[in-house]
Motif scaffolding. Structure first.
Motif, PDB file in Angstrom:
ATOM      1  N   GLU A  39       0.985  -1.151  -0.068  1.00 36.32           N
ATOM      2  CA  GLU A  39      -0.106  -0.010   0.065  1.00 36.32           C
ATOM      3  C   GLU A  39       0.951   1.192  -0.123  1.00 36.32           C
ATOM      4  OE1 GLU A  39      -3.989   1.856   2.301  1.00 36.32           O
ATOM      5  OE2 GLU A  39      -2.892  -0.093   2.987  1.00 36.32           O
ATOM      6  N   VAL A  40       1.071   1.910  -1.215  1.00 32.25           N
ATOM      7  CA  VAL A  40       1.889   3.155  -1.564  1.00 32.25           C
ATOM      8  C   VAL A  40       1.362   4.310  -1.764  1.00 32.25           C
ATOM      9  CG1 VAL A  40       3.819   1.345  -1.624  1.00 32.25           C
ATOM     10  CG2 VAL A  40       2.282   2.294  -3.692  1.00 32.25           C
ATOM     11  N   LEU A  41       1.689   5.370  -1.603  1.00 35.34           N
ATOM     12  CA  LEU A  41       1.448   6.711  -2.017  1.00 35.34           C
ATOM     13  C   LEU A  41       2.512   7.077  -2.993  1.00 35.34           C
ATOM     14  CD1 LEU A  41      -0.681   8.999  -2.225  1.00 35.34           C
ATOM     15  CD2 LEU A  41       0.602  10.084  -0.136  1.00 35.34           C
ATOM     16  N   ILE A  42       2.244   7.261  -4.191  1.00 32.99           N
ATOM     17  CA  ILE A  42       3.261   7.529  -5.132  1.00 32.99           C
ATOM     18  C   ILE A  42       3.244   8.920  -5.799  1.00 32.99           C
ATOM     19  CG2 ILE A  42       4.644   7.017  -7.477  1.00 32.99           C
ATOM     20  CD1 ILE A  42       3.450   4.079  -6.976  1.00 32.99           C
ATOM     21  N   PRO A  43       4.106   9.997  -5.430  1.00 35.01           N
ATOM     22  CA  PRO A  43       3.857  11.190  -6.037  1.00 35.01           C
ATOM     23  C   PRO A  43       3.618  10.983  -7.473  1.00 35.01           C
ATOM     24  CG  PRO A  43       6.006  11.097  -4.599  1.00 35.01           C
ATOM     25  CD  PRO A  43       5.430   9.536  -4.709  1.00 35.01           C
ATOM     26  N   TYR A  44       3.002  12.288  -7.985  1.00 35.09           N
ATOM     27  CA  TYR A  44       2.764  12.301  -9.202  1.00 35.09           C
ATOM     28  C   TYR A  44       3.742  12.600 -10.097  1.00 35.09           C
ATOM     29  CZ  TYR A  44      -2.399  12.912  -7.763  1.00 35.09           C
ATOM     30  OH  TYR A  44      -3.559  12.650  -7.444  1.00 35.09           O
ATOM     31  N   SER A  45       4.855  13.030  -9.723  1.00 35.12           N
ATOM     32  CA  SER A  45       6.077  13.161 -10.265  1.00 35.12           C
ATOM     33  C   SER A  45       6.799  11.910 -10.596  1.00 35.12           C
ATOM     34  CB  SER A  45       7.199  14.019  -9.483  1.00 35.12           C
ATOM     35  OG  SER A  45       7.375  13.467  -8.185  1.00 35.12           O
ATOM     36  N   GLU A  46       6.249  10.720 -10.002  1.00 35.34           N
ATOM     37  CA  GLU A  46       6.931   9.368 -10.239  1.00 35.34           C
ATOM     38  C   GLU A  46       5.831   8.544 -10.863  1.00 35.34           C
ATOM     39  OE1 GLU A  46      10.076   8.549  -9.336  1.00 35.34           O
ATOM     40  OE2 GLU A  46      10.448  10.622  -8.615  1.00 35.34           O
ATOM     41  N   GLY A  47       5.246   9.026 -11.992  1.00 29.90           N
ATOM     42  CA  GLY A  47       4.112   8.192 -12.562  1.00 29.90           C
ATOM     43  C   GLY A  47       4.479   7.080 -13.537  1.00 29.90           C
ATOM     44  N   HIS A  48       5.884   6.728 -13.453  1.00 28.04           N
ATOM     45  CA  HIS A  48       6.355   5.839 -14.179  1.00 28.04           C
ATOM     46  C   HIS A  48       6.384   4.462 -13.423  1.00 28.04           C
ATOM     47  CE1 HIS A  48       9.911   7.107 -11.981  1.00 28.04           C
ATOM     48  NE2 HIS A  48      10.275   6.127 -11.830  1.00 28.04           N
ATOM     49  N   LEU A  49       6.328   4.710 -12.144  1.00 25.58           N
ATOM     50  CA  LEU A  49       6.106   3.685 -11.072  1.00 25.58           C
ATOM     51  C   LEU A  49       4.744   3.173 -11.011  1.00 25.58           C
ATOM     52  CD1 LEU A  49       8.517   4.924  -7.892  1.00 25.58           C
ATOM     53  CD2 LEU A  49       8.936   3.243  -9.756  1.00 25.58           C
ATOM     54  N   VAL A  50       4.036   4.099 -11.028  1.00 18.47           N
ATOM     55  CA  VAL A  50       2.433   3.680 -11.227  1.00 18.47           C
ATOM     56  C   VAL A  50       2.288   2.763 -12.260  1.00 18.47           C
ATOM     57  CG1 VAL A  50      -0.070   4.482 -11.366  1.00 18.47           C
ATOM     58  CG2 VAL A  50       1.793   5.694 -10.023  1.00 18.47           C
ATOM     59  N   ALA A  51       2.857   3.278 -13.478  1.00 19.49           N
ATOM     60  CA  ALA A  51       2.721   2.468 -14.810  1.00 19.49           C
ATOM     61  C   ALA A  51       3.177   0.968 -14.589  1.00 19.49           C
ATOM     62  CB  ALA A  51       3.373   3.240 -15.998  1.00 19.49           C
ATOM     63  N   ARG A  52       4.413   0.859 -13.757  1.00 21.98           N
ATOM     64  CA  ARG A  52       4.862  -0.239 -13.451  1.00 21.98           C
ATOM     65  C   ARG A  52       4.142  -1.459 -12.737  1.00 21.98           C
ATOM     66  NH1 ARG A  52      10.988  -0.242 -11.521  1.00 21.98           N
ATOM     67  NH2 ARG A  52      10.599  -2.546 -11.662  1.00 21.98           N
ATOM     68  N   VAL A  53       3.488  -0.639 -11.889  1.00 22.93           N
ATOM     69  CA  VAL A  53       2.492  -1.522 -10.960  1.00 22.93           C
ATOM     70  C   VAL A  53       1.408  -2.297 -11.625  1.00 22.93           C
ATOM     71  CG1 VAL A  53       1.035  -1.461  -9.013  1.00 22.93           C
ATOM     72  CG2 VAL A  53       3.298  -0.236  -8.788  1.00 22.93           C
ATOM     73  N   HIS A  54       0.993  -1.238 -12.569  1.00 26.36           N
ATOM     74  CA  HIS A  54      -0.249  -1.704 -13.486  1.00 26.36           C
ATOM     75  C   HIS A  54       0.185  -2.758 -14.303  1.00 26.36           C
ATOM     76  CE1 HIS A  54      -3.704   0.958 -12.944  1.00 26.36           C
ATOM     77  NE2 HIS A  54      -2.938   1.983 -12.284  1.00 26.36           N
ATOM     78  N   ALA A  55       1.428  -2.417 -14.984  1.00 25.59           N
ATOM     79  CA  ALA A  55       2.055  -3.587 -15.923  1.00 25.59           C
ATOM     80  C   ALA A  55       2.256  -4.806 -15.433  1.00 25.59           C
ATOM     81  CB  ALA A  55       2.999  -2.831 -16.989  1.00 25.59           C
ATOM     82  N   ASN A  56       3.008  -5.042 -14.093  1.00 21.01           N
ATOM     83  CA  ASN A  56       3.583  -6.035 -13.614  1.00 21.01           C
ATOM     84  C   ASN A  56       2.832  -6.441 -12.226  1.00 21.01           C
ATOM     85  OD1 ASN A  56       5.340  -5.923 -15.489  1.00 21.01           O
ATOM     86  ND2 ASN A  56       6.913  -4.633 -14.461  1.00 21.01           N
ATOM     87  N   GLY A  57       2.062  -5.941 -11.913  1.00 20.05           N
ATOM     88  CA  GLY A  57       1.268  -6.188 -10.742  1.00 20.05           C
ATOM     89  C   GLY A  57      -0.271  -6.308 -10.907  1.00 20.05           C
ATOM     90  N   GLU A  58      -1.045  -6.677  -9.604  1.00 21.58           N
ATOM     91  CA  GLU A  58      -2.366  -6.725  -9.604  1.00 21.58           C
ATOM     92  C   GLU A  58      -2.820  -5.544  -8.875  1.00 21.58           C
ATOM     93  OE1 GLU A  58      -2.839 -10.880  -8.171  1.00 21.58           O
ATOM     94  OE2 GLU A  58      -3.057 -11.497 -10.313  1.00 21.58           O
ATOM     95  N   ILE A  59      -3.656  -4.763  -9.240  1.00 22.25           N
ATOM     96  CA  ILE A  59      -4.286  -3.713  -8.560  1.00 22.25           C
ATOM     97  C   ILE A  59      -5.466  -3.994  -7.918  1.00 22.25           C
ATOM     98  CG2 ILE A  59      -5.267  -1.242  -8.832  1.00 22.25           C
ATOM     99  CD1 ILE A  59      -2.414  -1.540  -9.583  1.00 22.25           C
ATOM    100  N   LEU A  60      -5.527  -3.697  -6.379  1.00 21.15           N
ATOM    101  CA  LEU A  60      -6.498  -4.215  -5.733  1.00 21.15           C
ATOM    102  C   LEU A  60      -7.238  -2.727  -5.426  1.00 21.15           C
ATOM    103  CD1 LEU A  60      -4.551  -6.044  -2.889  1.00 21.15           C
ATOM    104  CD2 LEU A  60      -5.740  -6.763  -5.081  1.00 21.15           C
TER     105      LEU A  60
END
Length: 470
Positions: A421-442
């Motif tokens: 459970e993480v709070l990712i800054p908007y400036s690090e949007g690439h990390l959000v994309a990686r979670v979407h691509a390689n993980g399962e969003i709950l």
């Protein structure tokens, strides 16, 4: 004709697959298989095709199973011959406990086969099995035309269809492996050099023919094979690097495997929107194609289309294509595509599983995908689903069942085990994309400072995101 052999039987016009009793005379004679001829009736077309096509007679030995299975195997051989560019004139099978070690069908039946060759005007005999070098030579002596076995025929098709550098090298290696024990010598007259040394031509037991032409040819062929293996190993290194990159990014891999012409490339195109070459022909795909796709939930995975399998796939091809077939062995999931409209899909399933096991993929999870549902017989489809519970029925052509297959892929892929459970800054949007691509969003929500994510990811990505723990 030997004392134990019966005269040739009258050609049977019984359609393939019926099951009436076979009398004793028909048991031992050459049995004609109906509906194999591909000879054209139009004179102009016939003349044009005869210029460039070999005219073949097919012959098979029926050692076990039912007559329908034996005829189905010969029908498949006819399809292979057509794919290679041949004109099928006739096909016969003989009932034997085992192939004759000298001529494959026995000397008496070989003479009968010679009569069929003369009557049809054939220039080639194709045998439904892999013949030993001595069987090939002896049978050719009887029929007086070229004899080709099933292995050589499949190798020829592969040689015609290979397009990439790696595919051509793999086929060339397989052909050389097949040819090596079948190189034929023509006696001591082809000796290249004399043994011994010195002015007197050598001492006792040193005179006589040295390395013959056949020995020289074998040595040169072995040298070429060694070089070809080195070239394939170099190309394999590049393939391994791509595979390792996918593993490093934790992208799950799905391999599409199945019998030749089952519709694997069509299914790949349907699932990914790719434009892979599709043709209603045997072995239309030899070079593996890897495409990226997503599950309905947006999780990325790769789909690899592989070479089609066939009953009695030559072991030389399995060895030569081992680096390509590793896509199947190292996948997270195998989509085993089956032609639902084929008269004997279960035999095809067994043939595919045998090759998958041979390349080390027996332990990989498998989903049986019954394709061509739009043309399959409902009763036959029902029997297949009884034999393969859990199979997914689709039509790559119409799109029927594709949504159910995508859901099944998502369920069968390995799931990341670390919940974050993480709070990712908007400036690090690439990390959000990686979670979407390689993980399962709950769950996912957006606040003033960034994106709040609850997801399952792999351990490596969880470690990278630890600094953003909510």
């Amino acid at each position: 004709m030997t004392a134990n052999e019966q005269p040739a039987t009258t050609p049977s016009t019984r359609p393939i697959g019926t099951a009436e009793a076979i009398d004793a005379r028909e048991e031992t004679g050459l049995r004609h298989v109906a509906s194999l001829s591909t000879e054209l009736r139009d004179v102009v077309e016939v003349e044009q095709r005869q210029v460039r096509l070999e005219r073949v007679v097919l012959v098979g030995v029926w050692t076990s199973g039912t007559v329908a299975e034996a005829e189905s195997s010969l029908a498949e051989l006819a399809a292979l011959a057509e794919t290679a560019g041949a004109l099928v004139l006739d096909g016969v099978i003989q009932r034997r406990d085992k192939p004759d070690p000298a001529t494959y069908i026995g000397s008496g039946k070989a003479k009968e086969l010679r009569d069929i060759v003369i009557d049809t005007g054939a220039d080639t005999v194709v045998c439904d099995g892999e013949l030993s070098p001595s069987q090939l030579v002896r049978l050719e002596e009887f029929v007086q035309v070229k004899v080709v076995d099933r292995t050589a025929l499949i190798l020829d098709i592969f040689a015609q269809r290979a397009t990439s550098r790696e595919g051509k090298a793999q086929v060339a290696l397989a052909q050389m492996q097949y040819m090596l024990p079948r190189l034929r010598g023509w006696g001591a007259s082809l000796s290249r050099q004399m043994g011994g040394g010195g002015a007197g031509g050598g001492g006792m037991a040193t005179r006589g023919p040295g390395e013959t032409k056949i020995e020289t040819d074998r040595r040169r062929l072995r040298d070429k094979m060694a070089k070809m293996r080195r070239d394939i190993d170099e190309m394999k290194t590049a393939r391994d690097l791509k595979r390792q990159e996918r593993r490093r990014n934790k992208v799950p891999s799905v391999a599409i495997a199945g019998y030749t012409n089952a519709g694997k490339s069509s299914l790949l195109n349907r699932l990914t929107g790719a434009d892979v070459h599709v043709q209603n022909a045997l072995f239309a795909t030899l070079d593996p194609t890897v495409r990226r796709s997503e599950t309905p939930a947006g999780r990325a995975y790769t789909l690899a289309d592989t070479v089609g399998f066939v009953r009695h796939l030559p072991h030389q091809l399995v060895d030569a294509f081992r680096s390509t077939l590793e896509e199947v062995a190292e996948a997270d999931l195998i989509l085993h595509v089956v032609d639902g409209s084929h008269p004997d899909p279960q035999a095809q399933i067994e043939a595919v599983r045998a090759v998958v096991g041979e390349v080390g993929g027996a332990g990989v999870p498998e989903v049986v995908v019954v394709n061509k549902a739009d043309t399959a017989d409902p009763e036959a489809l029902g029997r297949l689903l009884e034999a393969e519970p859990g199979a997914v029925v689709v039509s790559a052509r119409t799109g029927e069942g594709i949504a159910a297959l995508l859901s099944r892929i998502e369920a069968e892929l390995p799931h990341p085990e670390t919940e974050i459970e993480v709070l990712i800054p908007y400036s690090e949007g690439h990390l959000v994309a990686r979670v979407h691509a390689n993980g399962e969003i709950l769950s996912e929500s957006h606040g003033e400072t960034g994106t709040l994510l609850k997801a399952n990811v792999d351990a490596a990505l969880a470690a990278e995101l630890a600094a953003y723990a909510a």
